[in-house]
Enzyme design. Structure first.
Site, PDB file in Angstrom:
ATOM      1  CB  CYS A  41      -0.931   0.016   1.197  1.00 22.74           C
ATOM      2  SG  CYS A  41      -1.969  -1.437   1.276  1.00 22.74           S
ATOM      3  CG  HIS A  62      -3.354   3.082   2.277  1.00 21.15           C
ATOM      4  ND1 HIS A  62      -3.799   2.851   1.000  1.00 21.15           N
ATOM      5  CD2 HIS A  62      -3.468   1.898   2.944  1.00 21.15           C
ATOM      6  CE1 HIS A  62      -4.154   1.576   0.887  1.00 21.15           C
ATOM      7  NE2 HIS A  62      -3.962   0.982   2.053  1.00 21.15           N
ATOM      8  CG  ASN A 117      -6.547  -1.373   1.141  1.00 26.64           C
ATOM      9  OD1 ASN A 117      -5.854  -0.824   0.282  1.00 26.64           O
ATOM     10  ND2 ASN A 117      -6.029  -1.970   2.208  1.00 26.64           N
TER      11      ASN A 117
HETATM   12  N1  ACO Z   1     -18.629  -9.597   8.417  1.00 31.67           N
HETATM   13  C1  ACO Z   1     -19.090  -9.914   9.639  1.00 31.67           C
HETATM   14  N2  ACO Z   1     -18.284 -10.261  10.651  1.00 31.67           N
HETATM   15  C2  ACO Z   1     -16.969 -10.291  10.418  1.00 31.67           C
HETATM   16  C3  ACO Z   1     -16.423  -9.983   9.158  1.00 31.67           C
HETATM   17  C4  ACO Z   1     -17.308  -9.627   8.145  1.00 31.67           C
HETATM   18  N3  ACO Z   1     -16.886  -9.296   6.891  1.00 31.67           N
HETATM   19  N4  ACO Z   1     -15.090 -10.083   9.227  1.00 31.67           N
HETATM   20  C5  ACO Z   1     -14.785 -10.447  10.483  1.00 31.67           C
HETATM   21  N5  ACO Z   1     -15.914 -10.575  11.198  1.00 31.67           N
HETATM   22  C6  ACO Z   1     -16.061 -10.945  12.601  1.00 31.67           C
HETATM   23  C7  ACO Z   1     -14.841 -11.674  13.114  1.00 31.67           C
HETATM   24  O1  ACO Z   1     -14.921 -13.039  12.817  1.00 31.67           O
HETATM   25  C8  ACO Z   1     -14.922 -11.389  14.593  1.00 31.67           C
HETATM   26  O2  ACO Z   1     -15.827 -12.273  15.168  1.00 31.67           O
HETATM   27  P1  ACO Z   1     -15.470 -13.030  16.555  1.00 31.67           P
HETATM   28  O3  ACO Z   1     -15.285 -11.916  17.550  1.00 31.67           O
HETATM   29  O4  ACO Z   1     -16.651 -13.866  16.775  1.00 31.67           O
HETATM   30  O5  ACO Z   1     -14.211 -13.752  16.272  1.00 31.67           O
HETATM   31  C9  ACO Z   1     -15.542  -9.999  14.671  1.00 31.67           C
HETATM   32  O6  ACO Z   1     -16.152  -9.778  13.385  1.00 31.67           O
HETATM   33  C10 ACO Z   1     -14.554  -8.904  14.971  1.00 31.67           C
HETATM   34  O7  ACO Z   1     -13.429  -9.045  14.129  1.00 31.67           O
HETATM   35  P2  ACO Z   1     -12.155  -8.149  14.345  1.00 31.67           P
HETATM   36  O8  ACO Z   1     -11.029  -8.729  13.582  1.00 31.67           O
HETATM   37  O9  ACO Z   1     -11.971  -7.862  15.786  1.00 31.67           O
HETATM   38  O10 ACO Z   1     -12.650  -6.782  13.667  1.00 31.67           O
HETATM   39  P3  ACO Z   1     -11.913  -5.417  13.618  1.00 31.67           P
HETATM   40  O11 ACO Z   1     -12.727  -4.414  14.304  1.00 31.67           O
HETATM   41  O12 ACO Z   1     -10.454  -5.510  13.982  1.00 31.67           O
HETATM   42  O13 ACO Z   1     -11.984  -5.099  12.044  1.00 31.67           O
HETATM   43  C11 ACO Z   1     -10.620  -5.158  10.067  1.00 31.67           C
HETATM   44  C12 ACO Z   1     -11.349  -5.965  11.118  1.00 31.67           C
HETATM   45  C13 ACO Z   1     -11.641  -4.325   9.302  1.00 31.67           C
HETATM   46  C14 ACO Z   1      -9.903  -6.099   9.111  1.00 31.67           C
HETATM   47  C15 ACO Z   1      -9.609  -4.211  10.731  1.00 31.67           C
HETATM   48  O14 ACO Z   1      -8.856  -4.918  11.663  1.00 31.67           O
HETATM   49  C16 ACO Z   1      -8.680  -3.520   9.770  1.00 31.67           C
HETATM   50  O15 ACO Z   1      -9.089  -2.677   8.992  1.00 31.67           O
HETATM   51  N6  ACO Z   1      -7.359  -3.810   9.839  1.00 31.67           N
HETATM   52  C17 ACO Z   1      -6.382  -3.138   9.004  1.00 31.67           C
HETATM   53  C18 ACO Z   1      -6.352  -3.636   7.611  1.00 31.67           C
HETATM   54  C19 ACO Z   1      -5.351  -2.840   6.798  1.00 31.67           C
HETATM   55  O16 ACO Z   1      -5.208  -1.658   7.000  1.00 31.67           O
HETATM   56  N7  ACO Z   1      -4.614  -3.427   5.893  1.00 31.67           N
HETATM   57  C20 ACO Z   1      -3.636  -2.598   5.219  1.00 31.67           C
HETATM   58  C21 ACO Z   1      -2.869  -3.131   4.272  1.00 31.67           C
HETATM   59  S1  ACO Z   1      -3.516  -4.215   3.046  1.00 31.67           S
HETATM   60  C22 ACO Z   1      -2.169  -4.450   1.960  1.00 31.67           C
HETATM   61  O17 ACO Z   1      -1.082  -4.021   2.205  1.00 31.67           O
HETATM   62  C23 ACO Z   1      -2.434  -5.221   0.701  1.00 31.67           C
END
Ligand code: ACO
Length: 329
Positions: free
Chosen positions: A112, A256, A286
């Site tokens: 990214c 980003h 993203n």
């Molecule tokens: N729909 C419904 N529920 C979901 C989904 C979904 N799409 N995805 C995950 N959940 C559930 C999980 O299973 C979890 O359930 P559990 O508590 O029963 O296990 C719950 O939702 C919470 O999941 P978390 O992982 O705690 O959610 P979080 O608030 O951390 O959000 C996310 C997840 C959106 C991925 C976030 O962590 C994020 O944006 N991280 C950064 C990603 C990023 O910036 N990447 C950058 C680079 S990408 C690259 O370089 C190519």
């Protein structure tokens, strides 16, 4: 000799995948995706549309704005983790399409952070060798082809697209240089939390790697989230400090576009009011290396920034890689 941004361009594919569409593919819902990520829809490339096709469209628009032709280019750099092929580079494919015969061309892989790293490299090359007067920098991705559409943890996050910037050098002392300060970093100790495991020389492609979904993005989202906020804040603060420019003087922060919650956590810590922070993650998701180029082009064409304005770009991605550039648009 100074270097200016002579043109910007962007492109997103026609096809739109909404959160409602995703509800039919995996166990998720619009509300979860909106509240956790800010994403409402994303654009996906057609089957016959590759990264170079999107980069070409974005590049064509940037060249048009700059008022130059492909044959005027001295170099083409493409930030991407989804090149058309492992080799030849997407840059070489673009060279042929633009008729940029005199240009040298290569791809740069920083996930990214790809566009920021590519801009810094392009600017340094132009400063080091005055023969490179016009450089096309693209950030382009077809993330849909490395997204596991059965994994709800990741498939709701990504989209396809391309952004482009034309840098042009000038001997006119009145033209201010576009790059004021930069602070770029990598940390290879975090390779496991964000990666595409197979298809390289460590784990070559096999029937087994395909069956095990090892050709898709694997990510520990929560961990990446925390690191992303701290890294972008730290790099953003560093370029403000190095440049001596106050946060109030920044016309626009372009972070980003990974997640609106990350963006909302970064902005206040840089001392820049929310209304000066650009967000379009709701429309595109993203798009990795493409995201900042798409934002910059939308901001420029939408009249949010004008030549001479200070703009702070900051990114974070796999590697890990991160950083900030303070530019004068
Ligand atoms: N729909 C419904 N529920 C979901 C989904 C979904 N799409 N995805 C995950 N959940 C559930 C999980 O299973 C979890 O359930 P559990 O508590 O029963 O296990 C719950 O939702 C919470 O999941 P978390 O992982 O705690 O959610 P979080 O608030 O951390 O959000 C996310 C997840 C959106 C991925 C976030 O962590 C994020 O944006 N991280 C950064 C990603 C990023 O910036 N990447 C950058 C680079 S990408 C690259 O370089 C190519």
């Amino acid at each position: 000799m100074s270097i200016r941004i002579a043109g910007t361009g962007s492109y997103v594919p026609e096809r739109i995948l909404t959160n409602a569409d995703l509800e039919k593919m995996v166990e998720t819902n619009d509300e979860w995706i909106r509240t956790r990520t800010g994403i409402e829809e994303r654009h996906l490339a057609a089957d016959n549309e590759a990264t170079s096709d999107m980069a070409y469209e974005a590049g064509r628009r940037a060249l048009e704005m700059a008022g130059i032709r492909g044959e005027d280019l001295d170099a083409i750099i493409v930030g991407t983790i989804t090149p058309d092929h492992v080799f030849p580079s997407t840059g070489c494919i673009l060279q042929q399409r633009f008729g940029a015969e005199g240009a040298f061309c290569f791809d740069l892989e920083a996930a990214c952070s790809g566009l920021l790293f590519s801009l810094e490299v392009a600017h340094s090359l132009m400063k080091a060798n005055k023969r490179y007067r016009r450089v096309l920098v693209c950030g382009a991705e077809k993330l849909s082809c490395i997204t596991d559409w059965t994994d709800r943890n990741t498939c709701v996050l990504f989209g396809d697209g391309a952004g482009a910037v034309v840098l042009e050098s000038s001997d006119d002392a009145a033209v201010p240089d576009c790059l004021i300060a930069s602070d770029l970093h990598s940390d290879g100790s975090y390779t496991e939390i964000l990666k595409l495991p197979a298809g390289g020389s460590r784990i070559p492609t096999s029937a087994e790697t395909v069956a095990n979904h090892q050709h898709f993005i694997h990510m520990a989202g929560k961990e990446v989230f925390k690191l992303a906020v701290n890294a972008m804040v730290s790099a953003g603060r560093q370029v403000l400090e190095d440049s001596g420019i106050a946060p109030e003087a920044i016309k626009l922060v372009i972070p980003h576009q990974a997640n609106s919650r990350i963006i909302h956590a970064v902005a206040p810590r840089l001392g820049v009011p929310e209304e000066r922070v650009f967000i379009n993650v709701n429309k595109y998701g993203n798009t990795s290396a493409a995201s900042i180029g798409i934002c910059l082009d939308e901001a420029a064409r939408g009249g949010l920034i004008e030549h001479g304005d200070y703009v702070l770009l900051t990114a974070f991605g796999g590697g890990l890689t991160w950083g900030a550039l303070l530019i004068r648009y």
